[in-house]
Design a protein around this motif. Sequence first.
Motif, short mmCIF file in Angstrom:
data_model
loop_
_atom_site.label_atom_id
_atom_site.label_comp_id
_atom_site.label_asym_id
_atom_site.label_seq_id
_atom_site.Cartn_x
_atom_site.Cartn_y
_atom_site.Cartn_z
N ALA A 118 10.53 0.19 78.96
CA ALA A 118 10.70 1.18 77.88
C ALA A 118 12.02 1.92 78.02
CB ALA A 118 9.53 2.15 77.87
N ILE A 119 12.40 2.27 79.24
CA ILE A 119 13.67 2.95 79.46
C ILE A 119 14.83 2.05 79.03
CG2 ILE A 119 15.25 3.78 81.27
CD1 ILE A 119 12.66 4.78 82.74
N GLY A 120 14.77 0.79 79.42
CA GLY A 120 15.82 -0.15 79.01
C GLY A 120 15.89 -0.30 77.50
N ALA A 121 14.73 -0.35 76.86
CA ALA A 121 14.69 -0.50 75.41
C ALA A 121 15.22 0.74 74.72
CB ALA A 121 13.26 -0.80 74.96
N LEU A 122 14.86 1.91 75.22
CA LEU A 122 15.38 3.15 74.62
C LEU A 122 16.90 3.22 74.77
CD1 LEU A 122 12.65 5.69 75.73
CD2 LEU A 122 13.23 5.06 73.38
N GLY A 123 17.39 2.77 75.89
CA GLY A 123 18.84 2.71 76.07
C GLY A 123 19.49 1.76 75.09
N ALA A 124 18.83 0.64 74.81
CA ALA A 124 19.36 -0.34 73.86
C ALA A 124 19.33 0.20 72.43
CB ALA A 124 18.56 -1.64 73.94
N ILE A 125 18.28 0.95 72.10
CA ILE A 125 18.16 1.51 70.75
C ILE A 125 19.13 2.66 70.56
CG2 ILE A 125 16.63 2.76 69.17
CD1 ILE A 125 14.31 1.10 70.37
N GLY A 126 19.16 3.55 71.57
CA GLY A 126 20.04 4.72 71.49
C GLY A 126 19.61 5.67 70.39
N GLY A 127 20.51 6.52 70.01
CA GLY A 127 20.24 7.46 68.93
C GLY A 127 19.72 8.80 69.45
N PRO A 128 19.74 9.78 68.58
CA PRO A 128 19.37 11.14 68.99
C PRO A 128 17.90 11.29 69.39
CG PRO A 128 19.78 11.05 66.62
CD PRO A 128 20.18 9.73 67.19
N ASP A 129 17.01 10.46 68.87
CA ASP A 129 15.60 10.57 69.23
C ASP A 129 15.31 10.03 70.63
OD1 ASP A 129 15.01 11.69 66.78
OD2 ASP A 129 14.50 9.77 65.86
N ALA A 130 16.13 9.11 71.10
CA ALA A 130 15.92 8.51 72.41
C ALA A 130 16.48 9.38 73.53
CB ALA A 130 16.55 7.13 72.46
N ILE A 131 17.48 10.19 73.23
CA ILE A 131 18.16 10.96 74.28
C ILE A 131 17.23 11.90 75.03
CG2 ILE A 131 19.99 12.67 74.70
CD1 ILE A 131 21.56 11.23 72.46
N PRO A 132 16.42 12.73 74.35
CA PRO A 132 15.54 13.64 75.11
C PRO A 132 14.54 12.89 75.98
CG PRO A 132 15.61 14.28 72.80
CD PRO A 132 16.34 12.98 72.92
N ALA A 133 14.02 11.79 75.47
CA ALA A 133 13.05 11.01 76.25
C ALA A 133 13.70 10.40 77.48
CB ALA A 133 12.43 9.92 75.37
#
Length: 139
Positions: free
Chosen positions: A120-135
């Motif tokens: 999930a961390i890798g995927a959030l890094g791949a997606i990026g964007g302001p919603d992923a940053i706090p997570a």
Amino acid sequence: MGLFTSFQLKSRDRETRRRAALSLGVRGKRSAIASLEPLLADPEWPVRQAAVEALGLIGNAAAVPPLIDAVRSADQIRDQSGAEAVRASAIEAFGRIGAPGLPGLLLALRDRDAKLRETAIGALGAIGGPDAIPALAAT
């Protein structure tokens, strides 16, 4: 999905099942998700990986729960490199799905399974964007 493809998905031949799974990976073809789900538990990891890749190509948020299940079940794969390949493909798939998959990934960050959290961390890094940053920062 055509009748021929449905027979191919149930073939005894691993390569036939793998190719059939990949053929279902068409952007926006949400109806193929249900056909791909059984392949996420296939005894052969290349077939699982192909199903994960196809779900990413479909690019629909409805593919997120089956992808999360695929990551969880990757530890059942005896070949460690195969398990890692399935997880890596899942990161790419989540990245292709993008922002619609964020709610499922945010839930996965709190899962007990460490490999799922890593994916999930890798995927959030791949997606990026302001919603992923706090997570990502909290993780």
